[in-house]
Design a protein around this motif. Structure first.
Motif, PDB file in Angstrom:
ATOM      1  N   LYS A   1       0.821  -1.212   0.000  1.00 17.90           N
ATOM      2  CA  LYS A   1       0.000   0.000   0.000  1.00 17.90           C
ATOM      3  C   LYS A   1       0.856   1.263   0.000  1.00 17.90           C
ATOM      4  N   SER A   2       2.151   1.118   0.272  1.00 14.81           N
ATOM      5  CA  SER A   2       3.039   2.276   0.426  1.00 14.81           C
ATOM      6  C   SER A   2       3.891   2.559  -0.801  1.00 14.81           C
ATOM      7  N   ILE A   3       3.800   1.696  -1.822  1.00 10.71           N
ATOM      8  CA  ILE A   3       4.609   1.890  -3.024  1.00 10.71           C
ATOM      9  C   ILE A   3       3.723   1.980  -4.259  1.00 10.71           C
ATOM     10  N   GLY A   4       4.274   2.564  -5.316  1.00  9.36           N
ATOM     11  CA  GLY A   4       3.609   2.618  -6.618  1.00  9.36           C
ATOM     12  C   GLY A   4       4.629   2.332  -7.699  1.00  9.36           C
ATOM     13  N   MET A   5       4.168   1.804  -8.834  1.00  8.22           N
ATOM     14  CA  MET A   5       5.080   1.438  -9.924  1.00  8.22           C
ATOM     15  C   MET A   5       4.492   1.838 -11.269  1.00  8.22           C
ATOM     16  N   VAL A   6       5.361   2.321 -12.149  1.00  6.47           N
ATOM     17  CA  VAL A   6       4.988   2.564 -13.541  1.00  6.47           C
ATOM     18  C   VAL A   6       6.076   1.971 -14.413  1.00  6.47           C
ATOM     19  N   PHE A   7       5.720   0.991 -15.210  1.00 10.68           N
ATOM     20  CA  PHE A   7       6.643   0.409 -16.178  1.00 10.68           C
ATOM     21  C   PHE A   7       6.169   0.835 -17.561  1.00 10.68           C
ATOM     22  N   GLY A   8       6.998   1.635 -18.244  1.00 10.79           N
ATOM     23  CA  GLY A   8       6.597   2.273 -19.489  1.00 10.79           C
ATOM     24  C   GLY A   8       6.112   1.334 -20.570  1.00 10.79           C
ATOM     25  N   GLN A   9       6.556   0.081 -20.544  1.00 14.08           N
ATOM     26  CA  GLN A   9       6.181  -0.847 -21.597  1.00 14.08           C
ATOM     27  C   GLN A   9       5.114  -1.851 -21.138  1.00 14.08           C
ATOM     28  N   LYS A  10       4.588  -1.675 -19.916  1.00 10.94           N
ATOM     29  CA  LYS A  10       3.551  -2.575 -19.411  1.00 10.94           C
ATOM     30  C   LYS A  10       2.411  -1.749 -18.844  1.00 10.94           C
ATOM     31  N   SER A  11       1.192  -2.093 -19.241  1.00 10.33           N
ATOM     32  CA  SER A  11       0.032  -1.318 -18.830  1.00 10.33           C
ATOM     33  C   SER A  11      -0.685  -1.956 -17.640  1.00 10.33           C
ATOM     34  N   GLN A  12      -1.152  -1.111 -16.729  1.00 10.27           N
ATOM     35  CA  GLN A  12      -1.982  -1.566 -15.619  1.00 10.27           C
ATOM     36  C   GLN A  12      -3.464  -1.385 -15.927  1.00 10.27           C
ATOM     37  N   LEU A  13      -3.757  -0.628 -16.977  1.00 17.56           N
ATOM     38  CA  LEU A  13      -5.136  -0.309 -17.339  1.00 17.56           C
ATOM     39  C   LEU A  13      -5.680  -1.300 -18.356  1.00 17.56           C
ATOM     40  N   SER A  14      -6.964  -1.586 -18.265  1.00 11.08           N
ATOM     41  CA  SER A  14      -7.622  -2.424 -19.270  1.00 11.08           C
ATOM     42  C   SER A  14      -7.908  -1.581 -20.501  1.00 11.08           C
TER      43      SER A  14
ATOM     44  N   ASN B   1      -1.702   7.252  -2.892  1.00 16.41           N
ATOM     45  CA  ASN B   1      -0.733   8.139  -2.254  1.00 16.41           C
ATOM     46  C   ASN B   1       0.481   7.389  -1.709  1.00 16.41           C
ATOM     47  N   PRO B   2       1.226   6.692  -2.596  1.00 17.33           N
ATOM     48  CA  PRO B   2       2.389   5.920  -2.137  1.00 17.33           C
ATOM     49  C   PRO B   2       3.518   6.820  -1.658  1.00 17.33           C
ATOM     50  N   LYS B   3       4.276   6.305  -0.690  1.00 12.09           N
ATOM     51  CA  LYS B   3       5.431   7.056  -0.182  1.00 12.09           C
ATOM     52  C   LYS B   3       6.658   6.860  -1.062  1.00 12.09           C
ATOM     53  N   VAL B   4       6.692   5.752  -1.831  1.00 11.99           N
ATOM     54  CA  VAL B   4       7.796   5.476  -2.743  1.00 11.99           C
ATOM     55  C   VAL B   4       7.213   5.126  -4.109  1.00 11.99           C
ATOM     56  N   LEU B   5       7.778   5.733  -5.164  1.00 13.27           N
ATOM     57  CA  LEU B   5       7.292   5.507  -6.521  1.00 13.27           C
ATOM     58  C   LEU B   5       8.447   5.053  -7.404  1.00 13.27           C
ATOM     59  N   PHE B   6       8.276   3.899  -8.062  1.00 13.24           N
ATOM     60  CA  PHE B   6       9.275   3.360  -8.986  1.00 13.24           C
ATOM     61  C   PHE B   6       8.813   3.618 -10.416  1.00 13.24           C
ATOM     62  N   LEU B   7       9.638   4.316 -11.196  1.00 11.89           N
ATOM     63  CA  LEU B   7       9.294   4.664 -12.574  1.00 11.89           C
ATOM     64  C   LEU B   7      10.329   4.066 -13.523  1.00 11.89           C
ATOM     65  N   ASP B   8       9.898   3.134 -14.359  1.00 10.60           N
ATOM     66  CA  ASP B   8      10.798   2.477 -15.306  1.00 10.60           C
ATOM     67  C   ASP B   8      10.434   2.922 -16.719  1.00 10.60           C
ATOM     68  N   GLU B   9      11.244   3.831 -17.290  1.00 13.44           N
ATOM     69  CA  GLU B   9      11.026   4.381 -18.633  1.00 13.44           C
ATOM     70  C   GLU B   9       9.618   4.965 -18.792  1.00 13.44           C
ATOM     71  N   PRO B  10       9.206   5.907 -17.947  1.00 14.33           N
ATOM     72  CA  PRO B  10       7.831   6.421 -18.019  1.00 14.33           C
ATOM     73  C   PRO B  10       7.533   7.258 -19.259  1.00 14.33           C
ATOM     74  N   THR B  11       8.584   7.789 -19.934  1.00  9.96           N
ATOM     75  CA  THR B  11       8.332   8.636 -21.107  1.00  9.96           C
ATOM     76  C   THR B  11       8.670   7.933 -22.416  1.00  9.96           C
ATOM     77  N   ILE B  12       8.906   6.619 -22.378  1.00 12.67           N
ATOM     78  CA  ILE B  12       9.299   5.902 -23.585  1.00 12.67           C
ATOM     79  C   ILE B  12       8.201   5.991 -24.654  1.00 12.67           C
ATOM     80  N   GLY B  13       8.597   6.363 -25.866  1.00 12.65           N
ATOM     81  CA  GLY B  13       7.664   6.434 -26.978  1.00 12.65           C
ATOM     82  C   GLY B  13       6.804   7.679 -27.038  1.00 12.65           C
ATOM     83  N   LEU B  14       6.943   8.578 -26.059  1.00 10.02           N
ATOM     84  CA  LEU B  14       6.104   9.774 -26.035  1.00 10.02           C
ATOM     85  C   LEU B  14       6.704  10.884 -26.899  1.00 10.02           C
TER      86      LEU B  14
END
Length: 330
Positions: free
Chosen positions: A102-115, A179-192
């Protein structure tokens, strides 16, 4: 359990080893390798150590295969380390405790969390339930984030009908709704495109400043790093090869300067070898690489001996410096 004044992330002598099957070349060796597999060990992460203070926005960079994503996956609890110690907000990530997740968040630029077939509002509501976010808090936070990223008008549009930049904005919202306290961003702007990259950078800078979230960013786009990070951890072949302030990197590795000159009259290129390394030239222009220690003398001599229309003195780019570090540590 969590000590509030401790560092957000502490990594000590972290290692991750994978086993890779060796395939024989040719039909018979291939069959033998299937019947009796032979493996070799790959050290994806090798004795990595670093500490990150609460609220820092860190660039974590390296060439392909350097171990960046593997490290992030261990920090987020996706992968179990082969050895070493990790502490994120006082938790051991690989235990995957509910409060940690509950305290972390992740964004992987080449993998989607959304349907892709659903509008974001439905995916967000599912996330609200998973993270047990109170409805009033959820609505207020969603309103704030969609305003900050200017996507309120797209909340009920199917994700697959959006541009890549629009989708990435919603991926970010999905990752930080709780509202995570730690956020991991892996290539968040790739392809933009350039405008979408700029928009996401501005949001991340504002979000980090407002909420004091600890952010680790991996990117091959050095503009992301330059615009967002003061500190950069560089990893190569699974090892940390540099860790420090970007200004300190320039001081340590920037031994030369570039001088670009446009002349009023045609020049003889041979006369400029004495000044430094000629990078490129034409009849009226030249780009020189010279030692930082004597660049002022070079400029003075050229201005004395030639009719100069324009002169620019430039530092090496961050890309040049990072490339130099890669080369020295390969």
């Amino acid at each position: 359990y969590i000590i509030l004044d401790m560092k957000s992330i502490v990594v000590s002598k972290l290692n991750k080893t994978f086993k890779q099957q060796i395939r024989g070349e040719g039909f018979i060796p291939f069959i033998k390798s299937v019947i009796k597999p032979v493996h070799k060990e790959i050290n994806a992460v090798n004795n990595v150590s670093f500490e990150i203070e609460s609220g820092e926005l860190i660039g974590f960079i390296g060439p392909n295969g350097a171990g960046k994503s593997t490290t992030l996956k261990m920090l987020s609890g996706i992968l179990y380390p082969s050895s070493g110690e990790i502490s994120v907000l006082g938790y051991k990530p690989y235990e995957r405790k509910k409060d940690f997740l509950k305290s972390i968040g992740m964004v992987f630029g080449q993998k989607s969390q959304l349907s892709s077939d659903l509008p974001p509002t439905l995916s967000f509501d599912l996330n609200r339930a998973i993270f047990e976010i109170p409805r009033n808090e959820y609505k207020a936070r969603l309103d704030e984030l969609t305003s900050m990223l200017d996507v309120k008008n797209l909340m009920n549009v199917q994700v697959r009908k959006m541009s890549l930049g629009e989708r990435m904005k919603f991926e970010l919202i999905m990752s930080i709704l709780h509202n995570p306290k730690v956020l991991f961003l892996d290539e968040p702007t790739i392809g933009l495109d350039i405008q979408a990259q700029k928009s996401l950078r501005e949001f991340l800078k504002e979000y980090n400043k407002k909420y004091k979230a600890t952010i680790i960013l991996t990117s091959h786009n050095m503009e992301d790093v330059k615009k967002l990070c003061n500190r950069v951890i560089i990893i190569n072949k699974g090892e940390v090869v540099s860790d420090g302030d970007i200004k300190a990197l320039y001081n340590k590795y920037s031994e030369n300067k570039y001088i670009e000159i446009r002349f009023e009259n045609e020049i003889d290129i041979k006369n400029f070898n004495k000044y430094g390394n000629i990078i490129k030239s034409s009849e009226f222009e030249i780009l020189l690489e010279v030692k930082k220690s004597n660049h002022a003398d070079v400029v003075s001599n050229i201005l004395r001996d030639y009719d100069v229309d324009n002169i620019d003195i430039m530092e090496p780019s961050l890309e040049d410096i990072i490339e130099k570090i890669y080369h020295q540590t390969s």
